[in-house]
Each structure stands twice: as C-alpha cells, then as structure tokens.
Motif scaffolding. Structure first.
Motif, mmCIF file in Angstrom:
data_model
loop_
_atom_site.group_PDB
_atom_site.id
_atom_site.type_symbol
_atom_site.label_atom_id
_atom_site.label_comp_id
_atom_site.label_asym_id
_atom_site.label_seq_id
_atom_site.Cartn_x
_atom_site.Cartn_y
_atom_site.Cartn_z
ATOM 1 N N VAL A 56 2.928 21.258 9.734
ATOM 2 C CA VAL A 56 3.856 22.204 10.350
ATOM 3 C C VAL A 56 4.712 21.411 11.321
ATOM 4 N N SER A 57 5.994 21.350 11.031
ATOM 5 C CA SER A 57 6.909 20.517 11.812
ATOM 6 C C SER A 57 7.081 21.058 13.226
ATOM 7 N N ASN A 58 7.070 20.141 14.182
ATOM 8 C CA ASN A 58 7.286 20.488 15.585
ATOM 9 C C ASN A 58 8.672 20.064 16.056
ATOM 10 N N THR A 59 9.532 19.701 15.139
ATOM 11 C CA THR A 59 10.787 19.070 15.506
ATOM 12 C C THR A 59 11.737 20.022 16.241
ATOM 13 N N ASP A 60 12.441 19.467 17.179
ATOM 14 C CA ASP A 60 13.495 20.187 17.888
ATOM 15 C C ASP A 60 14.856 19.781 17.335
ATOM 16 N N ARG A 61 14.839 19.206 16.150
ATOM 17 C CA ARG A 61 16.059 18.660 15.578
ATOM 18 C C ARG A 61 17.120 19.731 15.377
ATOM 19 N N THR B 266 0.837 -1.195 0.000
ATOM 20 C CA THR B 266 0.000 0.000 0.000
ATOM 21 C C THR B 266 0.871 1.245 0.000
ATOM 22 N N ASN B 267 0.298 2.337 -0.448
ATOM 23 C CA ASN B 267 1.009 3.600 -0.499
ATOM 24 C C ASN B 267 0.610 4.422 0.728
ATOM 25 N N ILE B 268 1.527 4.525 1.677
ATOM 26 C CA ILE B 268 1.282 5.248 2.929
ATOM 27 C C ILE B 268 2.369 6.300 3.089
ATOM 28 N N GLU B 269 2.007 7.459 3.618
ATOM 29 C CA GLU B 269 2.998 8.493 3.866
ATOM 30 C C GLU B 269 3.376 8.500 5.346
ATOM 31 N N PHE B 270 4.625 8.203 5.612
ATOM 32 C CA PHE B 270 5.168 8.256 6.970
ATOM 33 C C PHE B 270 5.903 9.570 7.162
ATOM 34 N N ARG B 271 5.997 9.966 8.397
ATOM 35 C CA ARG B 271 6.788 11.130 8.787
ATOM 36 C C ARG B 271 7.477 10.779 10.092
ATOM 37 N N VAL B 272 8.734 11.180 10.217
ATOM 38 C CA VAL B 272 9.495 10.938 11.447
ATOM 39 C C VAL B 272 9.897 12.297 12.004
ATOM 40 N N GLU B 273 9.546 12.533 13.244
ATOM 41 C CA GLU B 273 9.866 13.788 13.922
ATOM 42 C C GLU B 273 10.735 13.482 15.137
ATOM 43 N N TYR B 274 11.655 14.383 15.443
ATOM 44 C CA TYR B 274 12.485 14.259 16.639
ATOM 45 C C TYR B 274 12.213 15.466 17.518
ATOM 46 N N THR B 275 11.788 15.219 18.743
ATOM 47 C CA THR B 275 11.492 16.306 19.682
ATOM 48 C C THR B 275 12.154 16.013 21.024
ATOM 49 N N ILE B 276 12.394 17.064 21.775
ATOM 50 C CA ILE B 276 12.994 16.892 23.098
ATOM 51 C C ILE B 276 11.962 16.320 24.063
ATOM 52 N N GLY C 82 16.121 12.543 23.459
ATOM 53 C CA GLY C 82 14.930 13.029 22.762
ATOM 54 C C GLY C 82 13.985 11.899 22.399
ATOM 55 N N TYR C 83 12.936 12.262 21.686
ATOM 56 C CA TYR C 83 11.913 11.302 21.282
ATOM 57 C C TYR C 83 11.770 11.285 19.765
ATOM 58 N N TYR C 84 11.820 10.099 19.182
ATOM 59 C CA TYR C 84 11.502 9.906 17.773
ATOM 60 C C TYR C 84 10.027 9.549 17.704
ATOM 61 N N SER C 85 9.254 10.315 16.939
ATOM 62 C CA SER C 85 7.829 10.048 16.763
ATOM 63 C C SER C 85 7.603 9.597 15.326
ATOM 64 N N TYR C 86 6.944 8.460 15.174
ATOM 65 C CA TYR C 86 6.659 7.891 13.862
ATOM 66 C C TYR C 86 5.186 8.105 13.565
ATOM 67 N N LEU C 87 4.894 8.812 12.474
ATOM 68 C CA LEU C 87 3.544 9.255 12.154
ATOM 69 C C LEU C 87 3.120 8.748 10.782
#
Length: 162
Positions: A90-95, A45-55, A76-81
């Motif tokens: 709108v990215s919330n990353t603290d990267r 299947t075609n799914i869009e993932f996003r990985v964010e890194y936040t404190i 920090g925390y890796y969030s898989y979306l």
C-alpha cells in the motif's frame, strides 16, 4: 561505483525498474546521491525495488526493507526499498500532492510567461517585420509543447492514483 542517471518525481516507476535491471546485471544499489546512484558489484540477482516519494521520511515500509533515504532539494524524501516479504504493498507516497503543485506551476509558466512572449514577439514582428522575431516565437511555441507534454505526464500520475 557512481552512475549518473537522474529521474524526476514523475519517473518513480522507471527509476525502480532501472534499479531492478541493474541488480539483474550484477550492480546492487547502495544509495542515492542526488546526482546519480551508487552501486556495488554483486552476483546478478532478481530483486524488486520500489521508490517512494514522501513529504516526511517514510516510517512504514511494510514488507519492504529501507535501503536508503535521500532528502530532495525540493523538500521531500525519496525512499529506496527492497522487497523482503510477501503481500500487496500500500503506497504511502505524497507524490500526488507534489505533482499537483508542479502542475499548477506549469500552468502559470505556460500561460503567463510563454503566452506573454508569444504575444510580445508577434506584436514586434508585425510592427518591425524582423524575421528574428519569428524564431523567438517558434522557440516559445516549442517550449510550450514540451511543457504541455510534461503536464500530460503529470495528469496521468494524478489520474492513476485516484
């Protein structure tokens, strides 16, 4: 099924592309275990993932659904979306802050440790004319080139996000 493939904080976009490709191949991401990703078999299947890194743990996933959060050993925390809605994310990353801290560490390591090694072993080679010291100098210069390459990647991330 656990597939061991690690990504650094510098490679969040590549990690998301990897998860997208795996879903296209019929392997759905379940969770991250630090040493790899755990998948289950599904229909391709075609799914869009996003990985964010936040404190702090991610609170607002906007039009994405949180699949997994992994607490990194670096703090920090890796969030898989997975995308579930329409619109602009709108990215919330603290990267950027983390990358800046890593870049400062790289600067100190390259300047102090590797620079000191080159100076020390250059002096020892001049003093003793032992060819082994040239190999150590070459190794230190090779490490310096690798460290500067990673620093360049860090600068791209910081400049892109500004």
């Amino acid at each position: 099924m656990l597939i061991k493939k690690n990504f650094s904080i510098l490679d969040l976009e590549e990690e998301a592309l990897y998860l997208n490709e795996m879903a296209n191949k019929g392997m759905m991401f379940i969770r991250s275990r630090g040493d790899g990703h755990e998948f289950k078999e599904i229909e391709p299947t075609n799914i869009e993932f996003r990985v964010e890194y936040t404190i702090d743990p991610l609170e607002d996933a906007q039009m994405f659904e949180l699949v997994d959060t992994y607490h990194s050993s670096k703090g920090g925390y890796y969030s898989y979306l997975i995308r579930v809605g329409e619109g602009e994310f709108v990215s919330n990353t603290d990267r950027e802050d983390i990358v800046m801290m890593q870049r400062n560490r790289v600067d100190r390591f390259t300047g102090i440790v590797l620079g000191g090694l080159v100076i020390l072993f250059t002096y020892m080679y001049i003093d003793q004319r032992e060819p082994l010291y040239l190999w150590v100098i070459a190794a230190a210069l090779g490490m310096s080139i690798y460290v500067l390459y990673n620093r360049r990647k860090m600068n791209k991330i910081v400049n892109i996000s500004k």
